[in-house]
Design a protein around this motif. Structure first.
Motif, mmCIF file in Angstrom:
data_model
loop_
_atom_site.group_PDB
_atom_site.id
_atom_site.type_symbol
_atom_site.label_atom_id
_atom_site.label_comp_id
_atom_site.label_asym_id
_atom_site.label_seq_id
_atom_site.Cartn_x
_atom_site.Cartn_y
_atom_site.Cartn_z
ATOM 1 N N GLU A 265 11.071 -85.172 19.294
ATOM 2 C CA GLU A 265 11.183 -85.206 20.752
ATOM 3 C C GLU A 265 10.981 -83.807 21.304
ATOM 4 N N ILE A 266 10.291 -83.741 22.416
ATOM 5 C CA ILE A 266 10.119 -82.474 23.115
ATOM 6 C C ILE A 266 10.487 -82.706 24.571
ATOM 7 N N SER B 216 4.963 -94.724 29.845
ATOM 8 C CA SER B 216 3.640 -94.671 29.233
ATOM 9 C C SER B 216 3.748 -94.539 27.723
ATOM 10 N N ALA B 217 2.750 -95.078 27.037
ATOM 11 C CA ALA B 217 2.667 -95.004 25.573
ATOM 12 C C ALA B 217 1.207 -95.079 25.175
ATOM 13 N N THR B 218 0.812 -94.263 24.214
ATOM 14 C CA THR B 218 -0.574 -94.303 23.766
ATOM 15 C C THR B 218 -0.737 -93.662 22.402
ATOM 16 N N LEU C 143 4.999 -91.236 23.469
ATOM 17 C CA LEU C 143 5.807 -92.090 24.339
ATOM 18 C C LEU C 143 6.481 -91.234 25.404
ATOM 19 N N ARG C 144 6.555 -91.753 26.611
ATOM 20 C CA ARG C 144 7.315 -91.101 27.683
ATOM 21 C C ARG C 144 8.288 -92.132 28.236
ATOM 22 N N VAL D 47 7.201 -88.080 20.134
ATOM 23 C CA VAL D 47 5.978 -88.031 19.349
ATOM 24 C C VAL D 47 6.256 -88.729 18.022
ATOM 25 N N GLU D 48 5.616 -89.871 17.807
ATOM 26 C CA GLU D 48 5.731 -90.615 16.552
ATOM 27 C C GLU D 48 4.532 -90.249 15.690
ATOM 28 N N CYS D 49 4.788 -89.878 14.443
ATOM 29 C CA CYS D 49 3.685 -89.552 13.547
ATOM 30 C C CYS D 49 4.024 -90.035 12.140
#
Length: 183
Positions: A111-112, A138-140, A152-153, A162-164
């Motif tokens: 998370e940031i 939003s998500a992309t 994701l926001r 941030v999913e990675c």
């Protein structure tokens, strides 16, 4: 049914220590369950919070759902909720053809947050992250530097998840820490 005692432990590859400055704070997100759901059409999915437009998300507590494509969702929940979430999906979809895959072992989240969070992300992410172009919910899928991520926001606050993939977690975390220092 899968014997949960045989599942590998989900260690936190980034540790628990956040990295921060006054304007952008980077921290590993809590460990949790992530499911990849593939099902045709969104009919009947509103009970799970899945009746979303593409590239939108909803979040409540530790749970989130993000619609990434016409028939694809990324679902997240607290670590103890895997069986509950799988049961809710089964109840909501009945006998509809679907694929539900536990990708918890594969994904890691960072998370940031803070006033310069979008600027730090834009050091390696080509998206327009202004409130008008990437509003709350939003998500992309996109890139951060050389890594594919799901961005994701969840709220109107300057907070991004941030999913990675686990194998990119150290790179993504380090990238964000460096970008936050210079944002």
């Amino acid at each position: 049914m899968l014997d949960r005692s045989l599942v590998a432990r989900r260690d936190r590859p980034l540790g628990a220590a956040p990295t921060s400055n006054d304007r952008a704070r980077v921290a590993p997100a809590p460990a949790g369950v992530r499911l990849s759901l593939r099902v045709r059409g969104a009919e009947g999915l509103s009970s799970l919070g899945l009746g979303l437009a593409i590239n939108r998300m909803s979040a409540e507590g530790e749970r989130f759902s993000a619609r990434l494509g016409p028939d694809e969702w990324l679902l997240g929940a607290g670590e103890a909720e895997l069986e509950t979430l799988e049961g809710e999906i089964a109840a909501a979809l009945g006998d509809r053809f679907r694929s539900v895959v536990d990708v918890s072992h594969r994904n890691v989240a960072v998370e940031i947050a803070g006033p310069d969070a979008a600027s730090a992300l834009n050091a390696g992410c080509p998206l327009d992250l202004s409130d008008a172009a990437f509003p709350a919910g939003s998500a992309t899928r996109t890139l951060l530097g050389k890594a594919e991520i799901v961005l994701l926001r969840p709220t109107a606050e300057p907070l991004y998840r941030v999913e990675c993939w686990r194998s990119f977690a150290t790179y993504v975390h380090g990238f964000l820490v460096e970008a936050a220092r210079t944002a």
